[in-house]
Design a protein around this motif. Sequence first.
Motif, PDB file in Angstrom:
ATOM      1  N   VAL A 112       0.744  -1.202  -0.017  1.00 20.29           N
ATOM      2  CA  VAL A 112      -0.094   0.034  -0.101  1.00 20.29           C
ATOM      3  C   VAL A 112       0.742   0.858   0.193  1.00 20.29           C
ATOM      4  N   PHE A 113       0.060   2.415  -0.087  1.00 17.72           N
ATOM      5  CA  PHE A 113       1.035   3.566  -0.241  1.00 17.72           C
ATOM      6  C   PHE A 113       1.303   4.113   0.872  1.00 17.72           C
ATOM      7  N   ALA A 114       0.640   4.401   1.923  1.00 15.03           N
ATOM      8  CA  ALA A 114       0.742   5.451   3.171  1.00 15.03           C
ATOM      9  C   ALA A 114       1.745   4.503   3.867  1.00 15.03           C
ATOM     10  N   ILE A 119       1.095   0.903  -1.780  1.00 12.11           N
ATOM     11  CA  ILE A 119       0.389   1.456  -2.867  1.00 12.11           C
ATOM     12  C   ILE A 119      -1.084   1.373  -2.484  1.00 12.11           C
ATOM     13  N   PHE A 120      -1.501   0.087  -2.324  1.00 11.12           N
ATOM     14  CA  PHE A 120      -2.881  -0.108  -1.938  1.00 11.12           C
ATOM     15  C   PHE A 120      -3.155  -1.591  -1.183  1.00 11.12           C
ATOM     16  N   ASP A 121      -4.200  -1.624  -0.611  1.00 12.66           N
ATOM     17  CA  ASP A 121      -4.636  -2.956   0.194  1.00 12.66           C
ATOM     18  C   ASP A 121      -6.177  -2.850   0.071  1.00 12.66           C
ATOM     19  N   GLY A 122      -6.766  -3.630   0.836  1.00  6.97           N
ATOM     20  CA  GLY A 122      -8.357  -3.607   1.037  1.00  6.97           C
ATOM     21  C   GLY A 122      -8.916  -2.528   1.646  1.00  6.97           C
ATOM     22  N   GLN A 123      -8.043  -1.611   2.258  1.00  4.71           N
ATOM     23  CA  GLN A 123      -8.357  -0.310   2.901  1.00  4.71           C
ATOM     24  C   GLN A 123      -8.048   0.860   2.404  1.00  4.71           C
ATOM     25  N   ARG A 124      -6.993   0.734   1.846  1.00  4.30           N
ATOM     26  CA  ARG A 124      -6.584   1.936   1.495  1.00  4.30           C
ATOM     27  C   ARG A 124      -6.091   2.222  -0.084  1.00  4.30           C
ATOM     28  N   THR A 125      -6.375   3.282  -0.580  1.00  6.40           N
ATOM     29  CA  THR A 125      -5.857   3.342  -1.923  1.00  6.40           C
ATOM     30  C   THR A 125      -5.379   4.909  -2.199  1.00  6.40           C
ATOM     31  N   PRO A 126      -4.529   5.043  -3.188  1.00  5.74           N
ATOM     32  CA  PRO A 126      -3.763   6.294  -3.273  1.00  5.74           C
ATOM     33  C   PRO A 126      -4.566   7.418  -4.178  1.00  5.74           C
ATOM     34  N   THR A 127      -4.254   8.443  -4.186  1.00  9.15           N
ATOM     35  CA  THR A 127      -4.764   9.404  -5.009  1.00  9.15           C
ATOM     36  C   THR A 127      -3.688   9.832  -5.726  1.00  9.15           C
ATOM     37  N   ILE A 128      -3.641  10.059  -7.208  1.00 12.51           N
ATOM     38  CA  ILE A 128      -2.484  10.582  -7.822  1.00 12.51           C
ATOM     39  C   ILE A 128      -2.754  12.186  -8.162  1.00 12.51           C
ATOM     40  N   GLY A 174      -9.248  -3.127  -8.243  1.00 16.89           N
ATOM     41  CA  GLY A 174     -10.705  -3.267  -8.488  1.00 16.89           C
ATOM     42  C   GLY A 174     -11.676  -2.286  -7.797  1.00 16.89           C
ATOM     43  N   ARG A 175     -10.949  -1.040  -7.660  1.00 17.85           N
ATOM     44  CA  ARG A 175     -11.647  -0.008  -7.435  1.00 17.85           C
ATOM     45  C   ARG A 175     -10.849   1.178  -7.807  1.00 17.85           C
ATOM     46  N   LYS A 176     -11.639   2.410  -8.029  1.00 20.21           N
ATOM     47  CA  LYS A 176     -11.139   3.500  -8.776  1.00 20.21           C
ATOM     48  C   LYS A 176     -10.185   4.382  -8.061  1.00 20.21           C
ATOM     49  N   ILE A 177      -9.042   4.497  -8.796  1.00 22.68           N
ATOM     50  CA  ILE A 177      -8.074   5.324  -8.291  1.00 22.68           C
ATOM     51  C   ILE A 177      -8.031   6.882  -8.919  1.00 22.68           C
ATOM     52  N   ALA A 178      -8.051   7.781  -8.234  1.00 20.55           N
ATOM     53  CA  ALA A 178      -8.559   9.082  -8.704  1.00 20.55           C
ATOM     54  C   ALA A 178      -7.158  10.031  -9.216  1.00 20.55           C
ATOM     55  N   VAL A 179      -7.355  10.824  -9.959  1.00 23.14           N
ATOM     56  CA  VAL A 179      -6.119  11.778 -10.440  1.00 23.14           C
ATOM     57  C   VAL A 179      -6.905  12.990 -10.257  1.00 23.14           C
ATOM     58  N   GLU A 180      -6.231  13.875  -9.268  1.00 22.24           N
ATOM     59  CA  GLU A 180      -6.595  15.178  -9.038  1.00 22.24           C
ATOM     60  C   GLU A 180      -5.660  16.150  -9.257  1.00 22.24           C
ATOM     61  N   THR A 181      -6.019  17.511  -9.323  1.00 21.46           N
ATOM     62  CA  THR A 181      -5.084  18.527  -9.397  1.00 21.46           C
ATOM     63  C   THR A 181      -4.496  18.843  -8.011  1.00 21.46           C
ATOM     64  N   ALA A 182      -3.209  19.159  -7.910  1.00 13.43           N
ATOM     65  CA  ALA A 182      -2.573  19.737  -6.568  1.00 13.43           C
ATOM     66  C   ALA A 182      -1.583  20.502  -6.781  1.00 13.43           C
ATOM     67  N   ASP A 183      -1.300  21.776  -6.218  1.00  7.02           N
ATOM     68  CA  ASP A 183      -0.346  22.320  -6.071  1.00  7.02           C
ATOM     69  C   ASP A 183       0.786  21.448  -5.538  1.00  7.02           C
ATOM     70  N   GLU A 188      -4.564  -8.158  -4.532  1.00  5.25           N
ATOM     71  CA  GLU A 188      -5.261  -7.929  -3.223  1.00  5.25           C
ATOM     72  C   GLU A 188      -4.319  -6.548  -2.413  1.00  5.25           C
ATOM     73  N   SER A 189      -3.391  -6.646  -2.758  1.00  3.31           N
ATOM     74  CA  SER A 189      -2.503  -5.661  -2.187  1.00  3.31           C
ATOM     75  C   SER A 189      -1.452  -5.249  -3.159  1.00  3.31           C
TER      76      SER A 189
END
Length: 809
Positions: free
Chosen positions: A14-16, A29-38, A64-73, A147-148
Motif C-alpha cells: 500500500v501507499f501510506a 500502494i494499496f490494500d483492502g482498505q486504502r488506495t492512493p490518489t494521484i 478493483g476500485r477507482k484510483i483518482a487523479v486530481e489537481t494539486a499544487d 489484493e495489495s
Amino acid sequence: MAIPLPRFLLFLLVFACAGGPAIASDILIFDGQRTPTIYVAPQADSLIWWAARDLAADLSQMAGRKIAVETADTADRSATGIYVYEAPAGEFPAGSWENFTIRAQDNNLHVRGSDLRGTVYGIFDLAERLGVSPWKWWADVTPLPRESLTLELPDDGLAEGPSVKYRGIFLNDEDWGLQPWAANTFEPETGDIGPKTYEKIFQLLLRLKANTIWPAMHPSTRAFFSIPGNREMAERYHIFVGSSHAEPMLRNNVDEWDHDRYGEYNFQTNADTILNYWRQRVIETRADNYLYTVGMRGIHDSGMEGDATVEERVALLDTIISAQRRMLADEKGVAAESVPQVFVSYKEVLDLYDAGLKVPDDITLMWTDDNYGYIRRLSEGAERERGGGSGVYYHLSYWGRPHDYLWLSSTQPGLIWYEMQRAYANGTRDIWIANVGDIKPAEYNMEFFLDLAWDVEAIGRDEIDQHLLDWAGREFGGFGAPEIAALLREFYRLAMLRKPEFMGWSQTEPTTETRPAAFTSANGDELQRRIDAYRDLYAQSRDIAALLPIARRDAYFELVDYPVRGAALLNQVYGYATQASRANDPIHQDSLQQAARTAHEEISVLTNYYNDVLAGGKWNGMIDYRSRGLPVFDLPDFRDDASTAPSPATTSAPLPLPVAAYTTAEAPDTFHWETIPGLGYGGEALTLFPLEIAHFAEHPFVEYTFEVDEPGDYTIEVRCLPTHANDYGHALGVSVDGQETTDYRLNTRGRSEAWKQGVLGNHIPVKHEVSVSEPGTHTLRLSVNQTGIVIDQIGVYPVGYPEFYELRR
C-alpha cells in the motif's frame, strides 16, 4: 526494463507510510482498505495528465476500485498520495535531458521529471515497477487483480536518465503485417497507418522510454505527412520524427516523388525541383520534434541516380548537404548547427564517406549494421571528437539479400548486447534506431534494444540471461518464468546457427530455389539432432501454455508460443523433407514427406489462429508467414533431387573445446579476455574487453590444451562471429605446439559470398590443418590483431572427417 524478478513476484502493498521516516524498503500502494490518489500540477502538460490517468487506470484495474487523479499544487502536500510533476528549474542539474526521480518523502511518493518526457518516463517506470507491462495493449499483457500492492524502493529513491539521446524504431517492410492490419482491422476509416495507429505506437514508445520514430515508408503505405493527423499526433506525444537512409529531409520519395510532375530524381539534372520539394517539407515541420536526414540516395533503397564517378558523387553530396543546411537555416530561422541532422552511412553511402566526403561537424554520423546485426563501422580517432557525435541504425528485421528475415524475430539478445555495447564504448551515444519491421513479433528484441539505449550499464556482460528472466517474470509472474526464459534462450541459440527463414538454403535478389538442409547424418546425425531440439522446444512451449492462467494465454501465444512453435515447425518441414531426400526406402520417404507436409500445414493453422481468433480478432492481418512469397515458405519436396546423396553416418563428433576453458590468457595494458554468456551458438563467446577499437603490435592470445589418441593430421576449426573491422582487417592467428602462427583474415568487402554465408550461419569458419607426431596433450594458441573479434566455438577433428554443418558444443 525497470525491475528485477523478485519485485515482480513480491506484488505489492500500500501507499501510506504511517509516520516515522519517509524512507522505506516497501511502500504500500494499496490494500483492502486504502488506495492512493494521484496528484498532478494544474499547469502540467496534457501528456503528463494522460500518463497519470493511464497509471491510475492500471492501478484501478489491479485494485478493483477507482484510483483518482486530481489537481494539486506540488507545494501543498497535505494529502497523502502520489505526486507527479515536472520539476522547477534548479532541481535537476542544468542540461538534464529526460531525467526523472522517484522518491518517498513526507508519507508521499514523488515522481519528478527534469522535463516533459522525463516526467512521463518516471510515471511509466513506476507503473512497470508495480507490475504493469509496457506491452499491456500491444501484446495483451493486461494488469491482473491484486489484493495489495507494494513498491520496493531503494532507501535513497531512484534517479535515472538516458545513455543515448535519441532512442527509437523504424517501421519497415510493413507490407504483410502492420500496414494491412492497420488498414483493414484497426483503422479502416483511414485505410492505412494513420493517427489512430501511430497514437498506439507513440504510447508504446513512451512506455519503453523511447522518443523517436522513423515512420513506415514502403510502397504499400502512404507517406506519414500525407495522412491528416499523423504529424499532429507526433507533436502531441512529443515524439521526434526522423526518416530513413533513403528519405532525406523527411521526404518519403516512394510515395511523394511524382515522376510525371517532378521529372527525374536526379540532382545533377533536376536540382531546383528537388530542392523545392525538400523545402516544402521543412516548412511543414517547423516544430522542434524533427530530425533531418541529410544527403541523398535513390528513390528507395538504391544509390543516387545519374552517371558519375565516385569522386563526382562525393562532390555532389557535399553540394547537396550544403544546400540542405542553408534551407534548414532559412526556413527555421536559426543556425543550421542548432537543427538536429543525421547522415546515415548505409550501403554505398559508406563508400562515399570513406572516399573523402567531409560531413559538417555538428551532423550526427549514423553508422549501420550489415542488415544482419553486425555493425559495419564505428567512430574512430578524430570521429570520436565530432560535435554531432554518432549513432547506429540496427536491424532486427530485414528484407534483402542474401535472404529476408521478416517473419519471426530471432536475433540473439547476446548479439544485440555485444554490438550495441561495442557501439557505445566507441562513442555512439546520440541516436540508436532499430528496424523492428511490424513491431510484432519482435516485442522482446525491441524492448531489449531500447532498454540498452536507455541505460547501457543496466545490463552487464553476465546479466543478459537475467534480463530475459526478469522480462518473463514481469509478463507472466510466477507462472513458469524460469521455464519461459530457458525456452527462449534455446530458441535464440538455435537460430544463431540458422534463422528459420534461412532453412531453405535459398537466397534472394536474385531469388533461388530451396535446397535440402546442409545438416548431415555425420557428426552424430546433426540433422536429427536439430529436428529433436526443435521438437523439444515445441513440446515445452505447449506444456507451459497449458499451465498459464487464461488471462495470460493470449499474451503467451503472441510473445512466446507462436515464434517458438513457428520456428520449430519450419525446421521440421526442412528437416523431414531433407531426410526424405536421403532415404532409400520409398515407404519411409513418403512417411517423412508426410511429416514435412503436416508441419507445413500447422504453420498455416497457427497463423490463422493468430489473425482470426487470438484476442477476439484484434490482430487480424498482423502476421503473414509467407511474407514476400519466397520459396522457403513453400512445401519442399526433394525426393527427386539427385544432389542429395546420404552423407556417411557417424557416431563420433569433433572434439569441442569450450571457449571459456582456456589455460592461458594474455593481453596488453588494460585489455583482458572475457566470455559473454548468452552470445553465440556455443552458449557463450570469448572476446577482448574493453570494447574500444584498438590495434595491437603484440597480439593478445588465449591458449587451450587438447588431447589426441593417435598421431596424424588434424583440423582445428575455430568459428568466429562475422563481426566487422573499420579497416576490414580482422585476423585470427592459429598456432599449435609453438609452431609458426598462421593468420586468417576474417573480413571481406561488400556483399561477398563469404560474407553471405557468414551472416546466414552467424559464423566465419577458420580451418587450420596441423600434423601431430605424438598422441597426448597439445597446446592451441589463438591470437587476434585488434579488438572486435569474437570466438564462438572451437573443435578438433581428423583431416578427412565427413563434411558437417554444426560444430557441437
